[in-house]
Design an enzyme around this catalytic site. Sequence first.
Site, PDB file in Angstrom:
ATOM      1  N   ASP A   1     -70.025 -12.102  -5.774  1.00  0.00           N
ATOM      2  CA  ASP A   1     -68.724 -11.441  -5.680  1.00  0.00           C
ATOM      3  C   ASP A   1     -68.005 -11.616  -7.016  1.00  0.00           C
ATOM      4  O   ASP A   1     -67.521 -12.704  -7.326  1.00  0.00           O
ATOM      5  CB  ASP A   1     -67.870 -12.047  -4.559  1.00  0.00           C
ATOM      6  CG  ASP A   1     -68.422 -11.720  -3.168  1.00  0.00           C
ATOM      7  OD1 ASP A   1     -69.635 -11.474  -3.047  1.00  0.00           O
ATOM      8  OD2 ASP A   1     -67.629 -11.709  -2.200  1.00  0.00           O
TER       9      ASP A   1
ATOM     10  N   LYS B   1     -64.986  -4.454  -3.013  1.00  0.00           N
ATOM     11  CA  LYS B   1     -64.258  -5.422  -2.185  1.00  0.00           C
ATOM     12  C   LYS B   1     -62.794  -5.395  -2.586  1.00  0.00           C
ATOM     13  O   LYS B   1     -62.476  -5.274  -3.765  1.00  0.00           O
ATOM     14  CB  LYS B   1     -64.894  -6.797  -2.404  1.00  0.00           C
ATOM     15  CG  LYS B   1     -64.193  -7.967  -1.755  1.00  0.00           C
ATOM     16  CD  LYS B   1     -65.008  -9.258  -1.941  1.00  0.00           C
ATOM     17  CE  LYS B   1     -64.202 -10.480  -1.569  1.00  0.00           C
ATOM     18  NZ  LYS B   1     -64.939 -11.743  -1.818  1.00  0.00           N
TER      19      LYS B   1
ATOM     20  N   LYS C   1     -66.174  -4.140   1.503  1.00  0.00           N
ATOM     21  CA  LYS C   1     -65.761  -5.437   2.057  1.00  0.00           C
ATOM     22  C   LYS C   1     -64.265  -5.641   1.891  1.00  0.00           C
ATOM     23  O   LYS C   1     -63.794  -5.965   0.810  1.00  0.00           O
ATOM     24  CB  LYS C   1     -66.520  -6.581   1.366  1.00  0.00           C
ATOM     25  CG  LYS C   1     -66.077  -7.973   1.827  1.00  0.00           C
ATOM     26  CD  LYS C   1     -66.906  -9.075   1.168  1.00  0.00           C
ATOM     27  CE  LYS C   1     -66.301 -10.452   1.474  1.00  0.00           C
ATOM     28  NZ  LYS C   1     -67.026 -11.537   0.793  1.00  0.00           N
TER      29      LYS C   1
END
Lengths: 302, 301
Positions: B138, B201, B237
């Site tokens: 991430d 995300k 996400k």
Amino acid sequence: MAKAKNNSALDSVQILKTYKMYIGGNFPRTESGRYYSPQVNGKSIANICRASPKDMRNAVVAARSAQPPWASRTAYNRSQILYRIAEMLQGRSEQFVAELQIQGLKTQDARIQVQATIDRMIYYSGWCDKFQQLFSSVNPVASSHFNFSVLEPTGVVVLLASQTSPLLGLANAIAPIIASGNTCVAIANEDQPLSAITFCEVLQTSDLPPGVVNVLTGKLDELMTHAAKHLDVNAIAADQIGTPNLEAVRADAAGNLKRIADLQIDWSDDNQAQNPYLIEKFCEVKTTWHPIEQISSSGSGY
Amino acid sequence: MPHPQSFTCSSPPVDQVGVIERAKRFQTRSVKTQSKMQGLRMILSMIDLTTLEGMDTPGKVKQLCFKAQHLHDSTAGLPTVAAICVYPNFVALAKRALGDSKIKVASVATAFPSGNTSLEIKLDDVRMAVDQGADEIDMVISRGKFHAGEFGYVYDEIAEVKNACGPSRLKVILETGELGTFDNVRKASDIAIAAGGDFIKTSTGKIKPAATMPVTLVMLEAIRDHYFKTGEMVGMKPAGGISNAKLALQYLIMVQETLGDSWLDNHWFRFGASSLANDVLMQIVKQNTGAYQSADYFSID
């Protein structure tokens, strides 16, 4: 030009007031969109939210999150807030008298009930920082320990409020519950819920933190089951809900060892309604063993 | 690879009022009984169980890994979560703790959460996590560069990080709370997708507001437009601020109605959350037993 008969526009146009509920310091409508109209002498007196199990859930969530900070306030501060509630009630007493009359009470009875409500808030305000001394103890034990028992609030308490005393019964039961640091979800009188909601307006303007008291209106038999089964409700105060209902609540609550308090109290009687044991009913006793060493041969250990 | 400028220029403007209104509509749906149970299980299987605190300890990470595999053992038939999300220095530990459970280990990298350091250090950060076995990385984009208009820099950086990831999947954190407008969110989404992000995300969880439904919708639409154009799927996400089951169900509805059923799978959709799992579990047990639950009876997260 014809002279208007009524001074107020609200008097001339008969539209029933819609009362909302009190959850987490706000006045939301029921999420279910269901309403009912209680009647007095065959006439509807208001539109009232008919709370759903989900409203109950939301109220318990609000009460749960409000409980630890409320309990950690000083007893003196809780006392001040209860006293403030009494002051706010006093200031709006005429409104409460009028509303009790709408709900079918005679003027004299309404006045007595409002005055008693104010008095009881002051009474329990005084107990906030005194009940602990009365009910706690230092216990003699046969070992070298300092052993003491103190009261702690039990947590979230659901009040199935009085079906006969719409204002006094509700307020008089809430005061001892919250005095020790519990938070409360009250299910108001089904047929006379008006003053319960107006009482919430007093609570909201009395520095009482949001969520400490939450009031739902609706059908008792629909809501009490969910309250009794709810694992996050620590105690239920049942105010003369009748033997079959009480049995049902006890059965539903058995699965989670909930404390059930059966309040058999005539709220108009000072001797019954003013009682520190009502605070103790919604507390748990914590006993602590604290080791001590013998620091003096003359006997005293501490 | 096309020049990044062409992507940023082609980002369509976002109708702010329209997006907010559309996102509101998803919140009016009523999901009950069987569909609700199915949705709740799906949510559990999509959670990236996360701990990203300065005070994280090996014990905390081990406990989280145990929770990931044993969400609530007294309820039979529950899925595991999709992944554990930790800082790079805990990847090896998490990998060991999860064993052969098939739960993935995601690691934040690139100087999370601010992303303010040199590219070399960011790439080292990524390589370290990948070497230790992170299945997913991430990363955070350089918001400062983005606001300075250096979209090319942001694009190149994501592409470099993607390169350093090797076989690990890359999630690109836009930190929408710092981007300011929906137009910026859309632009950043387009850049991240074009540069090779496998997932986009919303947030680090360190900035408020974190994930909101409108901002997620803007990103989902970027994914949809990319899919229409190229036929490639990109994952989504939302992270931070999704703490109750009801809201998570509404997100699923939004994904389904924006992207379709193919995205309703933890390969393409994740929730970055820590307290969401317990709320979903409480709802599932409530559906099974009929009694509202208390957090006292569920593991601490």
